[in-house]
Structure formats: C-alpha cells, structure tokens
Design an enzyme around this catalytic site. Structure first.
Site, short mmCIF file in Angstrom:
data_model
loop_
_atom_site.label_atom_id
_atom_site.label_comp_id
_atom_site.label_asym_id
_atom_site.label_seq_id
_atom_site.Cartn_x
_atom_site.Cartn_y
_atom_site.Cartn_z
CG ASP A 69 -4.02 -8.02 -5.08
OD1 ASP A 69 -4.73 -7.93 -4.05
OD2 ASP A 69 -2.79 -8.17 -5.04
CB SER A 110 -1.13 -9.31 -1.92
OG SER A 110 -2.39 -8.69 -2.00
CB THR A 163 0.64 -10.36 -6.80
OG1 THR A 163 -0.28 -10.06 -5.74
CG2 THR A 163 0.11 -11.53 -7.61
CD GLU A 277 -1.00 -8.06 -8.75
OE1 GLU A 277 -1.41 -8.06 -7.57
OE2 GLU A 277 0.08 -7.55 -9.09
CG ASP A 282 -5.65 -5.06 -2.65
OD1 ASP A 282 -6.37 -5.60 -1.80
OD2 ASP A 282 -4.58 -4.49 -2.36
CG HIS A 286 -6.80 -1.70 0.58
ND1 HIS A 286 -6.95 -2.34 1.79
CD2 HIS A 286 -5.96 -2.49 -0.15
CE1 HIS A 286 -6.24 -3.46 1.81
NE2 HIS A 286 -5.63 -3.58 0.63
CG ASP A 324 -4.70 -11.57 -3.90
OD1 ASP A 324 -5.85 -11.18 -4.15
OD2 ASP A 324 -3.73 -10.79 -3.80
CG HIS A 325 -6.74 -10.84 -0.57
ND1 HIS A 325 -7.28 -9.59 -0.74
CD2 HIS A 325 -5.42 -10.69 -0.82
CE1 HIS A 325 -6.35 -8.73 -1.07
NE2 HIS A 325 -5.19 -9.37 -1.14
#
Length: 389
Positions: A69, A110, A163, A277, A282, A286, A324-325
C-alpha cells in the site's frame, strides 16, 4: 540450486558503488527534526536468496497477491539501498506498470483501488466491493471460494481496513468497520490475519462475532507464536485491537503470517488464493518518514521471501507484487549502498497519481508486464486461475 545474491549479479553500476571506500554525505539544509524523518542512516543487512524459475505448468494452481500500500518505485529503491543493494524482489524477472485512477478521481484511495484490483471494476472514493451505483461486485476471492479453492487475507493494519476489506466485503464506505466485519462471516474464507479485534468482539451492536466465528469452526488466535504454530484448519488471527504497531512493536507478523498461511492453504489440492498487504508503507508515506517507510518495506520484502521459498518448492504458485497507489511523492536525494544510508524527501503527505510497479514470479508471470490498468490485475488472475477460454 539456491544461492545468495551478491551485489555483483545485480548491476555493473552497483559493482562500482561497492568499490568506493566511503560514501559522501551532502550537507542538509533542514532542521534536526526534519532530518530525523528524512534520513535513514543504515542498519543491519539481511541475506537475500536467488530462487530457481522452474515451474510445472504454464498456469498456476495457487496465486499469492502482495499489495504494498502506497509503494512506488522510489520506495522500492530506498529499501534496496537500505539492504546493501538487493531485495527478495530482485528475483522477479517480469515487471510492469499499472495506472491507478478510480471512477471518480485521477488520484485514487486505497478502498477504491483495492476494489478495482479485486474485482476488475472501477468505483468511487471510499467504496468497498461495490460499483459506482453501490451494487455489490464479485471479487477474485469470492470466485475462488465458488471454485472450491482455499482463500485468505493478511494485513498489517486492521483486517477490516480498506485493502483487505475490498476483497470480501460490500459496503458503501470504508469507515463502516463493524459492517465490514459482519461481511467476513458471509463467505467461507479459510484464513484471516491482521488487527481489528474490537470490530469483531467489542461492537456497538453488542454482538460477539468471535463466538460466531468459533461456531463456524475457526481457530481464533491473538499471539504471533500461536499463528506460527498453526498447521491446518480454518484460522482467524486478530493480533491487535485496532491496527498493529510498527515493526519494532508487532514483530515479524507479516513474514510469519505469510509462511503459516501458505502452509495451511496449500492443503487444498484444488489450490488457493491469498492477498497479503503491507499496509503501513502507505502510513509512513503520509508521515513523510523515511525510517518508518524503509522498516515497512524491508518487512514486506521478507514476507515476499517466505512466499518465494514456498513457490520454488511448490512449482505451481504465481506470486504477484503490486501496489494500489504511490504515497508521498517520494524522491531520493542521496544514498550509500555500502552503509545502507538513504536521504529522501517528499512532495506531499497525500497520495499521488503516478504509475506504480507490478512484479510477477511463477507460472503465468509473463502476463504481468508492460503497461496495465489496475483492473487488469483481476482480469489476468481470473484467466490464469480459472483457466478461462
């Protein structure tokens, strides 16, 4: 024959780098507090093994889908530097890129990205397993259950988080954690490992879903050693009330859960599908925190290593490593392969819309190359796993 990677087999550029007696460290213009977030000074390296690429068939019986993620190419490169130039990911010869936009936004979240990967359907921001009109969509996990395959979901976040939830639940909003937990009982999934205990046992509606899971034959564990010792049967491992902590707090939950899951799910002669995951890559993005990010990336890579060990022996397992990104718009300003030092910067505390990488190892891996959309991940897995004409 199994052997360890040396940096020399990876790239001539890295050979030159390793010949340097020392690495230069550029003067930073940021504050001490910012420096602590943007500089990974280096740490212990772990050995990386090279695996054979000999498989029984052209199509797989089992599929292991890893989702990092928030993982982009820069996050991967940072982890590679931090481990002296090599990762278990170096074993993956088939590499591509995926577009990530959702139905409603160019920069995805997500929940909707996972829904696209799981079902092949683009949807709106925050949607869990539903289309833009909030109709439930069938995911690859649902289809695997229908075909008699074993299935599992593993996450370093709550198992009810965006997710993993998108692979099994159907809810209009990702924040509906208790409703998502209820959806887990509607399908005969074999294995769940992650946080989120309170969404099952301390609910606002007074229900205790743990008792219902127990009635359905699940072994319910809360400790990592219990999960590691499990050898068969249906398993729910809820390792935190909400989300698991960072690596130094949670331990090797992801690698251990990966190994246990593969051993348990592979008992089914028809095959299995599992999604694993690395959630907190992620979160580190952030926070714009390179130390946190590299810790999570290395933990994720070690879990991939456990899967590769299984796949080499099994010879019928396809491993896919996707994202996912990207999160953070991360760049690398300086680094040192010899010391494992990485100096980074970030453009944003949010997600970005850049292409993300996809890697594949095993039978059918060649289909995950070039440029793909995230919905293609579902479509290709479905074609391979269920032998569609």
């Amino acid at each position: 024959m199994i052997k360890q990677f040396s940096i020399g087999v990876i790239s001539p550029i890295l050979i030159i780098l390793t010949l340097l007696a020392s690495c230069s460290f550029k003067t930073s213009q940021v504050s001490a507090e910012e420096e602590s977030l943007l500089l990974y000074p280096g740490g212990d390296f772990y050995p990386v093994t090279e695996f054979n690429h000999n498989f029984l068939n052209e199509t797989p019986k089992n599929v292991v889908l890893f989702i990092g993620d928030g993982m982009g190419l820069t996050q991967i490169h940072a982890a590679m530097i931090a481990n002296g130039g090599s990762l278990f990911l170096n074993n993956f010869r088939h590499i591509g890129f995926t577009t990530t936009h959702s139905y409603s936004s160019f920069v995805t979240g997500s929940a909707e990205a996972a829904t696209a990967i799981a079902s092949g359907v683009k949807t709106y921001g925050g949607a869990i397993g539903v289309d833009p009109d909030t109709n439930a969509v069938k995911t690859i996990l649902h289809k695997a259950i229908e075909k008699g395959l074993s299935t599992g979901l593993i996450s370093t976040s709550a198992i009810t988080h965006a997710t993993p939830a998108a692979f099994i639940a159907h809810q209009p909003d990702r924040k509906m954690y208790e409703e998502i937990a209820g959806d887990f009982l509607k399908y005969e999934i074999d294995l769940l490992i992650g946080g989120g205990l309170r969404h099952f046992g301390e609910r606002s509606d007074g229900q205790n879903l743990l008792l219902k899971l127990n009635d359905k034959g699940y072994q319910i564990y809360h400790k990592l050693y219990e999960i590691a010792a499990a050898k068969s049967g249906k398993l729910v491992g809820l390792t935190a009330d909400e989300h698991n902590g960072r690596v130094d707090q949670r331990g090797y939950v992801l690698p251990v859960a990966t190994e246990s899951a593969l051993n348990i799910l592979s008992e089914n002669e028809k095959g299995f599908f599992v999604m694993i995951e690395g959630s907190q890559i992620d979160w580190a993005g952030h926070e714009n925190n390179i130390v946190y990010l590299i810790e999570e990336m290395l933990d994720f890579d070690k879990a991939i290593g456990r899967a590769l060990e299984f796949a080499e022996m099994n010879k019928e397992t396809l491993i896919i490593v996707a994202s996912d990104h990207e999160t953070g718009g991360m760049t690398i300003h300086d680094g040192c392969y010899k010391a494992g030092m990485v100096k980074a910067n970030f453009a944003t505390p949010k997600h970005t819309g850049v292409l993300v990488p996809i890697f594949a190892y095993g039978p059918g891996a060649h289909l995950f190359t070039g440029f793909m959309d995230n919905t293609d991940i579902h479509n290709v897995i479905e074609e391979l796993l269920f032998r569609l004409d």
